[in-house]
Design a protein around this motif. Structure first.
Motif, short mmCIF file in Angstrom:
data_model
loop_
_atom_site.label_atom_id
_atom_site.label_comp_id
_atom_site.label_asym_id
_atom_site.label_seq_id
_atom_site.Cartn_x
_atom_site.Cartn_y
_atom_site.Cartn_z
N SER A 146 -54.34 96.96 2.77
CA SER A 146 -54.25 95.64 3.38
C SER A 146 -53.29 95.68 4.58
CB SER A 146 -53.79 94.64 2.32
OG SER A 146 -53.46 93.41 2.86
N GLY A 417 -60.29 90.44 -1.30
CA GLY A 417 -59.76 89.26 -0.63
C GLY A 417 -58.44 89.52 0.08
N GLN A 418 -57.79 90.67 -0.22
CA GLN A 418 -56.56 91.03 0.49
C GLN A 418 -56.85 91.80 1.77
OE1 GLN A 418 -53.21 92.43 -1.95
NE2 GLN A 418 -54.40 91.88 -3.76
N PHE A 419 -58.13 92.10 1.96
CA PHE A 419 -58.53 92.82 3.18
C PHE A 419 -59.24 91.84 4.10
CE2 PHE A 419 -59.54 96.31 -0.13
CZ PHE A 419 -58.19 96.58 -0.30
N TYR A 421 -62.09 91.17 5.94
CA TYR A 421 -63.43 91.78 6.01
C TYR A 421 -64.30 91.13 7.08
CZ TYR A 421 -64.05 88.02 2.57
OH TYR A 421 -64.01 86.81 1.91
N MET A 422 -63.70 90.23 7.91
CA MET A 422 -64.52 89.52 8.90
C MET A 422 -64.16 89.85 10.34
SD MET A 422 -64.17 85.74 7.42
CE MET A 422 -64.42 85.34 5.72
N PHE B 51 -51.92 91.10 15.12
CA PHE B 51 -50.56 91.43 14.70
C PHE B 51 -49.79 91.83 15.96
CE2 PHE B 51 -52.96 91.67 10.88
CZ PHE B 51 -52.10 91.53 9.81
N LEU B 109 -49.45 87.36 -0.83
CA LEU B 109 -50.55 88.27 -0.53
C LEU B 109 -51.30 87.81 0.71
CD1 LEU B 109 -52.14 88.69 -4.10
CD2 LEU B 109 -50.62 90.30 -2.93
N PHE B 110 -51.80 88.78 1.46
CA PHE B 110 -52.74 88.48 2.53
C PHE B 110 -54.02 87.98 1.86
CE2 PHE B 110 -56.08 89.35 5.51
CZ PHE B 110 -55.53 89.28 6.77
N ARG B 111 -54.59 86.89 2.37
CA ARG B 111 -55.85 86.41 1.80
C ARG B 111 -56.88 86.19 2.90
NH1 ARG B 111 -56.02 88.11 -3.09
NH2 ARG B 111 -57.87 86.89 -3.48
N CYS B 112 -58.08 86.71 2.66
CA CYS B 112 -59.20 86.52 3.58
C CYS B 112 -60.30 85.82 2.81
CB CYS B 112 -59.69 87.88 4.07
SG CYS B 112 -61.19 87.80 5.09
N ARG B 113 -60.68 84.64 3.22
CA ARG B 113 -61.74 83.91 2.53
C ARG B 113 -62.12 82.65 3.32
NH1 ARG B 113 -58.17 81.43 -2.50
NH2 ARG B 113 -58.18 79.31 -1.74
N ALA B 141 -57.60 84.25 7.30
CA ALA B 141 -57.27 85.66 7.04
C ALA B 141 -55.85 85.89 7.51
CB ALA B 141 -58.25 86.58 7.78
#
Lengths: 750, 237
Positions: A146, A417-419, A421-422, B51, B109-113, B141
């Protein structure tokens, strides 16, 4: 006292070979260079003759094995560069940095080819999560991926994660990177043109990672492994991001002759490989290498594995322009030497000659071994296992619930979800299904990609397991509507010096090769990781296949989830009573035993062709590979990922499944095998009712079995079947989904 | 209308913003290297996600010294449009163009959704094409999107309609469960008093085409274009 050669991990015979090559005794530095380049990790000396079995030719192959990455022609003037690589041993010692630098290394391999990196996938293996150390390793590796991958702005679009006690103390971290390069601008790792300057660019060189390749990656683990923590490199993703952009900007010019990343074995490997491939020579002065610490001797400079560095060979006369490009990105570019034509790698320190050896002897003339192989004894016992010893359970619902919550089958969203992906806005099929799909902007085309490798099958029958790894990866890609085009691979095994491990290795390669030939997917490259052992116990043989496929029309892409109620559920392929090596059997008995499911490659091809034709004709509305956990788990997953909106991403948080399913499985076999058996060559698809005859016709013409199982609708997962046609499963989808969705977070999320 | 996407060392959503502005919305758009000191020819400046400077020190902290970011401050003062997305929002907070600060996500935590957003203010150049209270489906994200401001600042933001987007559930309710990072008052995006500077953590550039699963973010860009065409008057209808 140890002999000279033993200090660098070589044998007396290998030392004699060096004397023959040089015509004299090597000095300490020269011996160090050989020790490194002739280590298993750099030379593939135990695997080379076996890897030669892989079919690597194909019409679309622009670059096969031997370069930093393989490249496939994907049309529109573009090449797809891809490679899979392990970073197992560093991750076992320092999971965050081990995984992070694993990404850094594979990404450099891709842009070294002149390609813009576009996506990452991770194939991970850990010990079981009941042990705190394994939870620590898993969380650490996920954070490392991540932290590094997200910062680079590369989407991590897929992969897989499995947990098994065989990986206790020796997790596997295999990373795949994909990149795009104009076909006519592929850069190769070659040092050509006498007098051309050689630059080192990017980060400064320090003492970190010295002996990473020779010590960490080329021996098994024991209690002293913790002491090797200083041999793990430390990553700086920001530096890597600048390096990517600067190098890609440099590729826009015509200054570059060749490029190589500084990975395992650092400068030694990059210099000898680029000169070796080109048949030229190279001269460099270590005093010109920018350092991050003082007092480093030539040996340390040549062996350092400091991250985020590249070796660039440019045309003479362009030095200033090259420096300017790196300066713009705030990076150092130092000329450290030049290309020669005498075949020698000549190392100086402030002008004084400190080493002089034939470059190709380091990169290409390591001894090649064909060591003894022997079928392991345990196979007699496991293959004699008889499922009839295990009674049929009283009921099946609690077994389905248990399987869906097992870490191997539960939702992996807590991880992916910690990566990000988009990022780059190319991901058009998100993680969580069979394969990810990336669009190629400016065209109608897309690339599907998946990694796969069931090590339990390989443990129980390495030949079959190797073939299944390829077949299943291809099936995953096919489920999106993409035609499989080629593979890369990473072969993770125990010590090749053990005959039983080497036998498994050979068998896996033979099985993979057979499947690759049958499915028309050449092997464009790969990586071998041996010595995956802890205190004398080897991991299961674990080949990981990275499969890429091509979609001509991304508007026809297909996903795994059901698309609303009223669709007919059809099984392509057939169910057989096969429970050997299954997740269900492991859950029931605590043992990995039995014979893995059979694989008929003709049937596999027929099923895949039917699925592709059905998707391309616009008949198939969802397609999902039937894999670990069997038919019942696959049906549940199709419900979990279901939506009424074709375009909805499958993992919207809090989003409940849209639809249930009712199927009837007519069969004489025992119900647990019917529900949870892992027979190969099966794809679950849905079509509209009026399209069933047309799909059946396509299946018939391809020779694939095609059975209507039931219909989507309602809120429940209902399965009837078995000899008496009784109700086997009748559960509310949302309840199953909740436990499936939250299982990993409960174990790992604290 | 001419748009610039500012490229800082470490920006990585620059390509995505550029793609939407140029290919989807059809604006004349340039990448602008962060060392450029004159951006007076641009009507819209986008500070993209990523970043910048590796997020070393603090997210967005080093970027504020870049000449192009200082130009963004000048553009904002002149009433031109400035949009900061994700890391760009963090940069706007660090430069002081927008009030408040960002902390690590509550989960650490990093969250992507995908999340849901409610449009709270449709009277600014970036949102006037949305209906007030519209619920958008849009991705986040990030690892540091937990917005914070002191009570006084929060009150000012609310009084002046500066809270532009809030995290909500599918029905539009700003619940704790719908908040992906622990942000104060479920805040996802804010603007300055004048409404010409917008910072938001979610990524509108990632959901401006149907093939990506949602095009709910597209109107952030088309609103800006319509506002400019209408010579700075919020058009309705």
């Amino acid at each position: 006292m140890a002999e000279r050669w033993e200090n660098v991990g070589l044998t007396a015979e290998e030392y004699d070979r060096i004397i023959t090559i040089l015509g004299r005794e090597p000095n300490d530095l020269e011996l160090g260079l050989y020790g490194l380049m002739w280590s298993e990790h750099c030379s593939y000396k135990h695997s080379k003759i076996h890897l030669a079995l892989f079919p690597s030719a194909g019409e679309a192959v622009l670059q096969g094995p031997g370069e930093n990455a393989g490249v496939l022609d994907i049309g529109n003037g573009l090449g797809l560069a891809f490679r899979l690589e392990s970073h197992n041993h560093p991750s076992a010692i320092e999971p965050y940095q081990g995984a992070a630098t694993g990404i850094g290394g594979i990404v450099r391999d891709i842009f070294t080819m002149g390609a813009r990196p576009i996506a990452l996938l991770d194939s991970l293996r850990f010990g079981t999560l009941d042990e705190p150390r394994n939870r620590y390793l898993c969380s650490g590796v996920v954070s490392g991926i991540s932290g590094y991958g997200n910062c680079l702005g590369l989407p991590t679009v897929g992969g897989e994660v499995y947990f098994d006690s065989c990986y206790r103390g020796n997790p596997l971290v295999n990373v795949l990177c994909l990149g795009l390069v104009p076909k006519d601008r592929i850069v190769r790792g070659q040092a050509t043109g006498v007098g051309n300057p050689v630059f080192i660019v990017g980060a400064r060189t320090g003492r970190d990672g010295i002996h990473g390749a020779s010590l960490l990656a080329s021996r098994e683990f024991d209690e002293s492994a913790e002491e090797m923590r200083p041999a793990v490199q430390v990553g700086d993703p920001f530096m890597e991001k600048l390096l990517i952009e600067a190098c890609l900007e440099l590729f826009e010019t015509d200054f570059v002759v060749g490029m190589n990343d500084l990975g395992a074995a650092g400068l030694t490997s990059a210099c000898s490989e680029t000169a070796g491939r080109a048949g030229s020579g190279m001269e460099l002065d270590v005093a010109l290498v920018p350092r991050r610490e003082e007092g480093m001797n030539p040996y340390e400079v040549m062996l350092s594995e400091s991250q985020e560095r590249m070796l660039v060979i440019v045309r003479q006369g362009c030095e200033d322009q090259v420096r300017q490009i790196f300066e713009k990105w705030g990076l150092e570019a130092a000329q450290i030497g030049r290309v020669t034509d005498d075949g020698l790698l000549r190392v100086r320190e402030n002008g004084r000659l400190v080493a002089e050896v034939p470059a190709a002897s380091l990169s290409d003339q390591a001894p090649v071994y064909d060591r003894p192989r022997r079928r392991p004894d345990y196979l007699d016992e496991t293959s004699a296992f008889d499922i009839d010893q295990i009674p049929v359970p009283e009921e099946y619902e609690s077994w389905l619930q248990r399987l869906l919550q097992s870490p191997n089958l539960a939702s992996k969203e807590w991880i992916f979800g910690q990566f990000d992906y988009m990022v780059r806005t190319n991901t058009i099929v998100y993680p969580g299904g069979d394969a990810a799909v990336l669009r190629i902007k400016g065209s109608e085309r897309g690339v599907a990609v998946s990694t796969d490798g069931n090590a339990r099958y390989c443990y129980l029958d390495p030949h079959l397991g190797g073939a299944i790894a390829v077949a299943e990866a291809a099936r995953n890609v096919v489920c999106t509507g993409a035609r499989p085009a080629g593979i890369t691979n990473c072969l993770n095994f125990g010590s090749p010096e053990r005959p039983d491990v080497l036998w498994q290795f050979r068998q896996v390669i033979e099985g993979m090769s057979e499947a690759c030939r049958a499915l028309g997917t050449p092997v464009t490259g790969g990586n071998v990781s041996f010595y995956n052992e802890t205190s004398g116990q080897a991991i299961h043989p674990t080949p990981v296949v990275g499969m890429v496929g091509l979609l001509d029309d991304i508007s026809k892409r297909c996903t795994a989830g059901f698309k609303g109620a009223g669709d007919v559920v059809v099984l392509l392929g057939s169910n057989r009573p096969e429970l050997g090596g299954s997740e269900y059997l492991v859950q029931r008995t605590g043992q990995v035993t039995g014979r893995p499911p059979r694989l008929d490659l003709d049937l596999e091809r027929a099923v895949q062709e039917t699925c592709l034709a059905g998707i391309s004709a616009g008949l198939i509305r969802s397609a999902h590979d039937c894999a670990e956990g069997g038919l019942a788990v696959a049906l549940a997953e199709c419900c979990f990922l279901s939506s009424t909106d074709d375009l909805a991403p499958p993992q919207l948080p809090g989003r409940t499944p849209a639809v249930g399913v009712q199927v009837s499985l007519r069969s004489e076999m025992r119900p647990d095998a019917l529900l949870f058996g892992e027979s190969q060559s099966r794809i679950l698809v849905t079509v509209k009712e009026e399209d069933v005859p047309q799909l059946e016709e396509i299946a018939r013409s391809n020779g694939a079995p095609c059975t209507v199982l039931g219909m989507t609708g309602g809120e429940r997962l209902m399965i009837t079947g078995g000899p008496a046609g009784q109700q086997l499963i009748d559960l509310l989808v949302t309840e199953l989904w909740q436990s499936w969705q939250s299982a990993l977070e409960k174990l790992l999320g604290e | 209308m001419r748009a610039a996407v500012i490229v800082l060392p470490g920006s990585n959503c620059d390509v995505d913003a550029y793609h939407v502005l140029r290919e989807v919305v059809g604006l004349e758009t340039d990448y602008v290297w962060h060392q450029e000191g004159d951006l007076s020819r641009y009507d819209l400046l986008v500070i993209p996600g990523g970043f910048s400077y590796g997020d070393y020190l603090r997210a967005g902290a080093i970027a504020k010294f870049s000449p192009a970011i200082q130009e963004a401050a000048r553009a904002a003062a002149q009433g031109r449009l400035v949009l900061g997305i994700c890391n760009g929002f963090q940069v706007l907070l660090e430069t002081g163009l927008l009030p408040g600060a960002m902390r690590s996500n509550e989960s650490m935590l990093f969250r992507c959704r995908f999340v849901h957003l409610r449009v709270e203010n449709t009277d600014i150049p970036f949102t006037h094409e949305y209906k007030t209270g519209a619920v958008l489906r849009i991705p986040v994200a990030h690892g540091e999107g937990n917005y914070y401001a002191d009570a006084e600042t929060l009150q000012e933001l609310q009084e002046h309609g500066q809270v532009v987007f809030r995290y909500v559930d599918e029905t539009g309710a700003p619940t704790a469960a719908a908040n992906p990072n622990g942000s104060l008052a479920n805040i996802a995006g804010i603007c300055n008093r004048e409404g010409n500077v917008l910072g938001m953590m979610p990524h509108p550039e990632r959901c401006a085409e149907t093939i990506l699963g949602s095009q709910d973010g597209r109107r952030v860009f088309t609103s800006a274009l319509a506002w400019w065409r209408n010579k700075g008057v919020i058009g309705r209808g």
